[in-house]
Design a protein around this motif. Structure first.
Motif, mmCIF file in Angstrom:
data_model
loop_
_atom_site.group_PDB
_atom_site.id
_atom_site.type_symbol
_atom_site.label_atom_id
_atom_site.label_comp_id
_atom_site.label_asym_id
_atom_site.label_seq_id
_atom_site.Cartn_x
_atom_site.Cartn_y
_atom_site.Cartn_z
ATOM 1 N N GLY A 1 0.699 -1.320 -0.214
ATOM 2 C CA GLY A 1 -0.109 -0.162 0.253
ATOM 3 C C GLY A 1 0.302 1.016 -0.386
ATOM 4 O O GLY A 1 0.513 2.414 -0.359
ATOM 5 N N ILE A 2 2.465 1.362 -0.364
ATOM 6 C CA ILE A 2 3.061 2.381 -0.046
ATOM 7 C C ILE A 2 2.434 3.190 -1.428
ATOM 8 O O ILE A 2 2.229 4.385 -1.027
ATOM 9 N N ASN A 3 2.788 2.258 -2.470
ATOM 10 C CA ASN A 3 2.711 3.367 -3.814
ATOM 11 C C ASN A 3 1.125 3.562 -3.951
ATOM 12 O O ASN A 3 1.382 5.227 -4.205
ATOM 13 N N ALA A 4 0.265 2.866 -3.556
ATOM 14 C CA ALA A 4 -1.044 3.395 -3.681
ATOM 15 C C ALA A 4 -0.826 4.884 -2.843
ATOM 16 O O ALA A 4 -1.624 5.859 -2.876
ATOM 17 N N GLY A 5 -0.101 5.289 -0.904
ATOM 18 C CA GLY A 5 -0.797 6.567 -0.558
ATOM 19 C C GLY A 5 0.402 7.509 -1.411
ATOM 20 O O GLY A 5 -0.472 8.648 -1.358
ATOM 21 N N ALA A 6 1.208 7.195 -1.821
ATOM 22 C CA ALA A 6 1.528 8.171 -2.558
ATOM 23 C C ALA A 6 1.263 8.590 -3.810
ATOM 24 O O ALA A 6 0.843 9.919 -4.177
ATOM 25 N N GLY A 7 0.150 7.375 -4.325
ATOM 26 C CA GLY A 7 -0.518 8.019 -5.503
ATOM 27 C C GLY A 7 -1.977 8.889 -4.984
ATOM 28 O O GLY A 7 -1.690 10.040 -6.061
ATOM 29 N N VAL A 8 -2.245 8.416 -4.155
ATOM 30 C CA VAL A 8 -3.292 9.197 -3.158
ATOM 31 C C VAL A 8 -2.942 11.053 -3.199
ATOM 32 O O VAL A 8 -3.020 11.496 -3.600
ATOM 33 N N ALA A 9 -1.402 10.889 -2.641
ATOM 34 C CA ALA A 9 -1.172 12.437 -2.845
ATOM 35 C C ALA A 9 -0.936 12.937 -4.069
ATOM 36 O O ALA A 9 -1.002 13.978 -3.553
ATOM 37 N N ILE A 10 -0.110 12.360 -5.334
ATOM 38 C CA ILE A 10 -0.333 12.669 -6.226
ATOM 39 C C ILE A 10 -1.425 13.169 -6.982
ATOM 40 O O ILE A 10 -0.992 14.164 -7.843
ATOM 41 N N ALA A 11 -2.220 12.301 -6.573
ATOM 42 C CA ALA A 11 -3.804 12.629 -7.585
ATOM 43 C C ALA A 11 -4.554 13.961 -6.505
ATOM 44 O O ALA A 11 -4.664 14.646 -7.455
ATOM 45 N N ILE A 12 -4.381 14.387 -5.635
ATOM 46 C CA ILE A 12 -4.919 15.505 -4.224
ATOM 47 C C ILE A 12 -4.448 16.585 -4.995
ATOM 48 O O ILE A 12 -4.441 17.791 -5.717
#
Length: 336
Positions: free
Chosen positions: A97-108
């Motif tokens: 899930g670390i990549n997913a956390g980074a992805g959500v931050a980038i999306a926001i």
């Protein structure tokens, strides 16, 4: 003390994978939508090619190639650190899930914040790191039990749960966004390497220059953490301090990588496993091989995927998943 025969084997493996990276890079340079014949690559490298050849080489192919190799190296090292500090063969920044956390931050950041083109590239790794470190902290918290400590399979299951929840959050975020921005996020989620210009290399390279030597400096502590908590305590290692430091290092490497390549999983799982199988579990020996393996694996995946279908090809993240997912299932069945 490491046996000279083992050191010699390590050097040979390092040379082997460096050679594979160079050979694969040469092949990748000569194929693609705007192909450059192999006999014209050397003149183009030396500045003796035509305008088209030099443009394709220096402005299109070379930046993408370097980004792919660097990102694969960062993901492999991140996976090696996570597997060591958690004593969990299933740990990988994409899976837990670390990549997913980074992805959500980038999306926001991409969807809701005003962005200046000049600073966008260099802010992405920092934004991705903020999202990834928050996610890692929550996974760390939820997978820890007071009287038991860490349970390896529990950490993976908690991480997979976070990855799914964050993926759902991503869908909600992009459901009302503009089409152009949705396309970018969709490409990111698929692991379609999009940071293919020289500034992206400058945004990623400093993280590797600092964190690779730092990880090798911490190799002995990683060896002890990989054995057991009692062994580490007996050797005078401050477990929580070292674990937290190395976790931040792993998160930084993964976040910097996926911020310019998208959501690529399984490189951090495959490369350390293959390196350990080749040279053994000693950190000082297998990490340099794992780093090179990660760069080569992602380069192969991107080269094959990029040329598999016209005009845009298959994202590298899908190619790595085709190989890594069955291997993950095998490891999960072996560890449960």
């Amino acid at each position: 003390m490491i046996h000279p025969r083992v050191l010699k084997k390590q050097r040979m493996l390092v040379l082997l994978f460096l050679s594979l990276i160079l050979i694969t890079s040469f092949i990748a340079m000569g194929i693609g939508y705007s192909s450059v014949s192999f006999d014209r690559l050397i003149p183009a490298i030396l500045g003796q090619g035509t305008f088209k050849e030099e443009f394709v080489f220096f402005s299109v192919r070379l930046p993408r190639l370097i980004i792919t190799i660097l990102a694969g190296m960062a993901l492999a090292l991140s996976g090696a650190i996570l597997q060591s500090i958690t004593r969990n063969d299933l740990a990988d920044p994409g899976i837990i899930g670390i990549n997913a956390g980074a992805g959500v931050a980038i999306a926001i950041f991409f969807l809701f914040f005003p962005i200046e083109a000049g600073s966008f590239v260099y802010m992405l790794p920092a934004v991705a790191f903020a999202g990834a470190i928050l996610t890692a902290g929550l996974i760390y918290l939820f997978s820890y039990q007071k009287n038991v400590g860490f349970r390896p399979v529990r950490l993976v299951l908690v991480g997979v749960g976070f990855a799914m929840a964050l993926s759902g959050s991503m869908i909600i975020l992009i459901s009302s966004a503009k089409r152009s921005k949705v396309d970018f996020i969709a490409n990111w989620l698929a692991g379609n390497i999009w940071g293919t210009d020289w500034p992206f290399i400058l945004a990623l390279l400093p993280w590797l220059i600092i964190l690779v030597p730092f990880t090798l400096y911490k190799a002995n502590r990683m060896n002890l953490l990989g054995l057991s908590e009692s062994a580490a305590i007996g050797a005078g290692v401050s477990i929580e301090k070292e674990r937290l430091t190395l976790l931040v290092t792993a998160v930084a490497l993964a976040a910097a990588s996926v911020s310019v390549t998208g959501g690529i999983a399984f490189i951090g799982l495959l490369a350390p496993h293959l390196a350990k199988a080749l040279i053994g579990p000693r950190t000082q020996l297998y990490i340099p091989i794992a780093v090179l393996l990660g760069g080569w694996l992602l380069l192969v995946a991107d080269t094959i995927g990029h040329n598999l279908a016209d005009p845009n090809g298959v994202p590298a993240g899908i190619m790595t998943a085709l190989i890594g997912a069955p291997y993950f299932i095998f490891l999960l069945m072996r560890n449960v």
